[in-house]
Design a protein around this motif. Structure first.
Motif, PDB file in Angstrom:
ATOM      1  N   PHE A   1      18.046  -4.722  -1.998  1.00 38.93           N
ATOM      2  CA  PHE A   1      17.463  -5.161  -3.254  1.00 38.93           C
ATOM      3  C   PHE A   1      16.326  -6.147  -3.018  1.00 38.93           C
ATOM      4  O   PHE A   1      15.370  -6.199  -3.777  1.00 38.93           O
ATOM      5  N   ARG A   2      16.408  -6.927  -1.963  1.00 34.59           N
ATOM      6  CA  ARG A   2      15.427  -7.973  -1.733  1.00 34.59           C
ATOM      7  C   ARG A   2      14.187  -7.452  -1.014  1.00 34.59           C
ATOM      8  O   ARG A   2      13.061  -7.821  -1.346  1.00 34.59           O
ATOM      9  N   THR A   3      14.350  -6.589  -0.024  1.00 37.47           N
ATOM     10  CA  THR A   3      13.228  -6.209   0.833  1.00 37.47           C
ATOM     11  C   THR A   3      12.671  -4.821   0.546  1.00 37.47           C
ATOM     12  O   THR A   3      11.562  -4.522   0.984  1.00 37.47           O
ATOM     13  N   SER A   4      13.401  -3.955  -0.134  1.00 36.01           N
ATOM     14  CA  SER A   4      12.892  -2.605  -0.392  1.00 36.01           C
ATOM     15  C   SER A   4      11.711  -2.673  -1.356  1.00 36.01           C
ATOM     16  O   SER A   4      11.646  -3.528  -2.246  1.00 36.01           O
ATOM     17  N   SER A   5      10.779  -1.760  -1.175  1.00 34.49           N
ATOM     18  CA  SER A   5       9.551  -1.766  -1.963  1.00 34.49           C
ATOM     19  C   SER A   5       9.751  -1.035  -3.279  1.00 34.49           C
ATOM     20  O   SER A   5      10.520  -0.080  -3.378  1.00 34.49           O
ATOM     21  N   TRP A   6       9.036  -1.499  -4.301  1.00 36.48           N
ATOM     22  CA  TRP A   6       9.031  -0.861  -5.626  1.00 36.48           C
ATOM     23  C   TRP A   6       7.646  -1.067  -6.212  1.00 36.48           C
ATOM     24  O   TRP A   6       7.209  -2.196  -6.398  1.00 36.48           O
TER      25      TRP A   6
ATOM     26  N   LYS B   1      17.205  -8.686 -11.489  1.00 39.76           N
ATOM     27  CA  LYS B   1      18.237  -7.846 -12.087  1.00 39.76           C
ATOM     28  C   LYS B   1      18.357  -8.117 -13.583  1.00 39.76           C
ATOM     29  O   LYS B   1      18.411  -9.261 -14.021  1.00 39.76           O
ATOM     30  N   MET B   2      18.403  -7.049 -14.326  1.00 40.72           N
ATOM     31  CA  MET B   2      18.533  -7.150 -15.778  1.00 40.72           C
ATOM     32  C   MET B   2      19.966  -7.516 -16.146  1.00 40.72           C
ATOM     33  O   MET B   2      20.922  -7.107 -15.484  1.00 40.72           O
TER      34      MET B   2
ATOM     35  N   THR C   1      17.729 -12.095 -14.371  1.00 39.53           N
ATOM     36  CA  THR C   1      17.901 -13.256 -13.502  1.00 39.53           C
ATOM     37  C   THR C   1      16.554 -13.652 -12.907  1.00 39.53           C
ATOM     38  O   THR C   1      15.587 -12.890 -12.946  1.00 39.53           O
ATOM     39  N   ASP C   2      16.513 -14.836 -12.339  1.00 36.10           N
ATOM     40  CA  ASP C   2      15.294 -15.356 -11.727  1.00 36.10           C
ATOM     41  C   ASP C   2      15.542 -15.503 -10.232  1.00 36.10           C
ATOM     42  O   ASP C   2      16.073 -16.511  -9.777  1.00 36.10           O
ATOM     43  N   ASN C   3      15.182 -14.474  -9.476  1.00 35.34           N
ATOM     44  CA  ASN C   3      15.379 -14.486  -8.028  1.00 35.34           C
ATOM     45  C   ASN C   3      14.156 -15.117  -7.366  1.00 35.34           C
ATOM     46  O   ASN C   3      13.041 -14.604  -7.481  1.00 35.34           O
ATOM     47  N   MET C   4      14.378 -16.203  -6.662  1.00 29.80           N
ATOM     48  CA  MET C   4      13.264 -16.927  -6.060  1.00 29.80           C
ATOM     49  C   MET C   4      12.737 -16.236  -4.805  1.00 29.80           C
ATOM     50  O   MET C   4      11.564 -16.327  -4.477  1.00 29.80           O
ATOM     51  N   ASN C   5      13.604 -15.535  -4.074  1.00 30.72           N
ATOM     52  CA  ASN C   5      13.210 -14.961  -2.788  1.00 30.72           C
ATOM     53  C   ASN C   5      12.993 -13.454  -2.870  1.00 30.72           C
ATOM     54  O   ASN C   5      13.075 -12.772  -1.851  1.00 30.72           O
TER      55      ASN C   5
END
Length: 795
Positions: free
Chosen positions: A508-513, A646-647, A637-641
């Motif tokens: 979830f953190r490193t995969s590209s979108w 995520k909704m 949510t507010d993911n800093m990294n």
């Protein structure tokens, strides 16, 4: 002391040297043979420069403070707005307002006028009474207040609240005022005992009970007698008023009179006339204005009027004799320039032919003719009695297979690039074409996957049906808190169709979108910034230049003006004329680009007094500074990294979330108050508070679902899992996606087992029988475009 312990100081090296001998190594730059003098003024010059700099800073601060004092308390400053707010229903605000107005005006206040010019205090004041129980009116008054005077009754009885002097409505309004930003505040204590000792004890008890609810610099004043009010007014006159920072960024007018003039050319629209004092900054006639709750509009004309409440009534006796503002003398009139006026752009108008080829080339036309001739020569088996015209509408079997194969490629599982190493990815091609054809008749999976993204229409429902709907939402809210993101696979629809728009992510953190991928049609109607921070600095710098430039099309602050706002619908203008008699109607100037729609993100938290669930995409009323609009947000949510967030299906209490909406652009920082009406026609309640965070249409918000299954047979690293899917084709479709368990194991799908959707999985460790196998799927979520933009017709 003597001996070896005697103190011996180090001898000075220049004891026997002269001053000239110590400076032999220093030579002049003009004459190398001459010895230059020592620069004795280096230190002295630095000290003088420092003293001069400090003196200049002091003078600048003194000049700024003097300018601010003249602007707020001088003869030309607008009247100071005092809002009297009762902390409880027992506080008599009406009697206090009457005492203040009679103290300020020796002749008594004018009929229906709340603005008084006092020659004794050399002060002009507007006294507003906040109606207890009316949340919207109290909020609008707090936005324009220069001083909020909280009225506490010393004889109040204790209720179920934190203080004996504040009731539940007072507590709710205090929390709203904190979110908006407190201006200058005082507490006026009424109904004190007449006996001196009891009076002192009662005042001391009230101060101890209320001190924690207000800022540290808040003062407490008894306000029963005329002498006590006289002392308060003299201190108020010399007080330096503090205002929220967001209010000092824009010009605004609190209307003292609202009127409308019907347009002869267009009977459905009219010109709204708002009269009042201009506050904050200067306003340009070519600038857009926002009317709170009614929307953004253009100005046709601004008239500068003679002040109806001068401090020296002898010189302005002829003006004071007139009670109506329409009879006031017009000093100057400014008309808008169509070439310089800022356009009222709300939505971007997309070109449906953008990116399309308007005229084919000769090679493409030749190839199309050749293909058409080949189709004519091709023999097809047609039903008996079919004409050539009917045969043109029959799709060839090869074309039909090609179209469905393209649909399979588009609607299949979209995998992250890092997941390309999964084996047997061609298992998804063995699907039934009849099932794929039925997929075309399904509804949009965005609306299906939501747990009913909005409530049913309440107009045609009975009371029992509304109560069942509310109970169903509360049950869904409780299930979302206990089992977040878990979704049951439907039995009647194949999972590969039900979740066709979802994809798996390796990380979830490193995969590209790609943020530009598969955008909804609403994104063609909004505006985006290449660099928002740079644009904001540029816009604020232009506003400062307009303030300091003394331009011909600008009206200076503190002027008494009449705004002519054009092209307003008659229904909205009539509603504003009625509201202007009870609630202050506020017209605020807009900065550049602030009328255009974009995607705004707010840091938001559920209010402590609101217990009902707040669902995503539900219709809410957003109060952002002076502006009001209707929005249907999604929470995340507010993911800093991470660049993905995520909704959340509901706004949960006790933590901050980010609310994303389609709304007009506003430059941060601005406070946010969210209101929600439980039933049609009911008084809205405060649902959440927060502030504006950013404006970014490229912020990726992913909706996550978790499909769950249960181990049937476990053998070391292998297990047979059932109830995640109900068809073998679904197992082959989702085979490239990684699975995981709630006990921390990770694995992959090996192959389907049987005919009822069971599957064989391999994990990286031993699996326990009571464990749960899960699969995470993601798709991008977007806010809901509001059906209506402004809440003026609902109030």
């Amino acid at each position: 002391m003597g001996g070896s312990r005697a103190q011996v100081n180090k001898a000075h090296k220049s004891r026997f040297s002269s001053k000239s001998s110590r400076n032999l190594h220093k030579t002049s730059s003009q004459d190398k043979s001459r010895i230059s003098k020592a620069e004795r003024n280096v230190t002295k010059g630095a000290r003088a420069s420092r003293l001069q700099h400090n003196k200049m800073v002091r003078e600048q601060k003194r000049a700024a403070l003097l300018k601010e004092k003249r602007a707020t308390s001088g003869n030309t400053s607008p009247p100071r707005v005092i809002v009297l707010f009762g902390l409880s229903a027992s506080a008599n605000v009406d009697s206090l307002a009457g005492d203040l107005l009679s103290l300020l005006s020796q002749d008594g206040p004018g009929a229906g006028s709340s603005t008084v010019a006092s020659s004794e205090y050399k002060l002009r004041t507007t006294v507003l009474k906040a109606p207890h129980g009316d949340l919207l009116s109290c909020m609008e008054m707090a936005k324009v207040a220069d001083l909020i005077a909280f009225v506490a009754s010393a004889s109040s009885s204790c209720e179920e609240s934190s203080s004996c002097y504040i009731d539940s409505f007072g507590n709710q309004c205090l929390s709203v005022f904190r979110s908006l930003g407190f201006p200058s505040t005082v507490v006026l204590i009424r109904d004190l005992p007449s006996e001196l000792k009891r009076r002192h004890d009662s005042k001391k008890m009230c101060m101890a009970s209320l001190a924690s609810e207000f800022p540290e610099d808040c003062k407490f004043y008894p306000a029963d007698t005329k002498d006590e009010l006289h002392k308060f007014m003299w201190l108020f006159k010399e007080q330096r008023l503090m205002a929220p920072h967001w209010r000092n960024q824009r010009p605004y007018i609190m209307a003292q009179m609202v009127d409308m003039v019907v347009d002869d050319c267009n009977m459905e629209k009219c010109t709204l006339i708002i009269t009042g004092y201009l506050r904050g900054h200067s306003l340009s006639v070519n600038q857009l204005v926002h009317i709170s709750g009614a929307g953004d509009y253009q100005l046709s004309k601004i008239e500068i009027l003679k002040d109806p409440f001068p401090l020296n009534p002898r010189k302005e006796r002829d003006i004071m004799d007139s009670d109506e503002v329409h009879d006031t003398e017009v000093i100057r009139s400014l008309a808008s320039d169509p070439l310089k006026q800022e356009p009222l752009l709300v939505e971007n108008v997309p070109d449906p032919l953008a990116g399309e080829q308007t005229w084919p080339t000769e090679a493409e036309m030749t190839e199309a003719d050749r293909n058409q001739r080949q189709k004519r020569l091709r023999k097809r088996a047609l039903p008996p009695g079919t004409s050539e015209y009917q045969a043109a509408w029959i799709v060839d079997e090869e074309d039909e297979e090609d179209s469905y194969s393209n649909d399979e490629a588009d609607d299949g599982m979209v995998l992250d690039e890092e997941e390309g190493d999964f084996p047997n990815q061609d298992g998804a091609k063995n699907l039934n074409l009849d099932d794929d054809r039925s997929f075309l008749n399904l509804k949009d999976s965005d609306e299906e996957t939501d747990v009913d993204s909005m409530m049913m229409d309440g107009e045609n429902l009975t009371r029992e049906q509304i109560e069942d709907e509310i109970q169903r939402i509360k049950t869904a809210h409780a299930e979302d808190e206990e089992y977040p993101d878990e979704v049951d696979t439907p039995l009647d629809i194949p999972a590969r169709k039900r979740f066709a728009k979802y994809r798996g992510l390796k990380s979830f953190r490193t995969s590209s979108w790609d943020p530009k991928e598969s955008l909804p049609p609403e994104y063609a109607r909004i505006f985006a910034f290449d660099n928002f921070a740079r644009t904001q600095r540029h816009v604020l710098a232009n506003a400062l230049d307009m303030e300091q430039g003394n331009r011909d099309d600008c009206v200076p602050a503190s002027s008494y003006v009449r705004l002519h706002i054009k092209d307003i619908p008659n229904a909205i203008a009539c509603k504003l004329c009625l509201l202007g008699k009870t609630v202050p109607v506020v017209a605020s100037g807009l900065l550049q680009h602030e009328s255009k729609m974009s995607v705004l993100h707010f840091s938001i938290k559920k209010h402590d007094t609101y217990s009902a669930p707040i669902k995503a995409k539900e219709e809410l009323v957003f109060h952002v500074g002076f502006r009001q609009f209707v929005a249907r947000p999604i929470f995340s949510t507010d993911n800093m990294n991470s660049d993905k967030h995520k909704m959340e299906r509901f706004l949960h209490a006790g933590r901050f979330s980010l609310a994303s909406i389609y709304a007009p652009i506003s430059f941060p920082s601005l406070p946010l108050i969210v209101l929600k009406s439980t039933e049609a026609g009911s008084t809205p309640s405060v649902a959440a508070v927060g502030s504006l965070r950013s404006i970014d249409p490229d912020r990726i918000i992913l909706k996550k679902i978790i499909l769950t299954g249960y181990p049937q047979r476990v053998s070391k690293l292998k297990a047979t899992v059932r109830y995640m899917f109900h068809h073998p084709e679904d197992v082959r479709w989702f085979k490239p996606v990684e699975v995981w368990t709630k006990c921390g194991r990770r694995g992959r799908i090996k192959e389907p087992f049987g005919t009822h959707g069971a599957m064989k999985c391999v994990f990286n460790g031993g699996l326990q029988q009571h464990d749960t196998v899960c699969m995470s799927l993601y798709k991008r979520a977007y806010p809901k475009w509001p059906d209506r933009r402004f809440p003026i017709l609902d109030t």
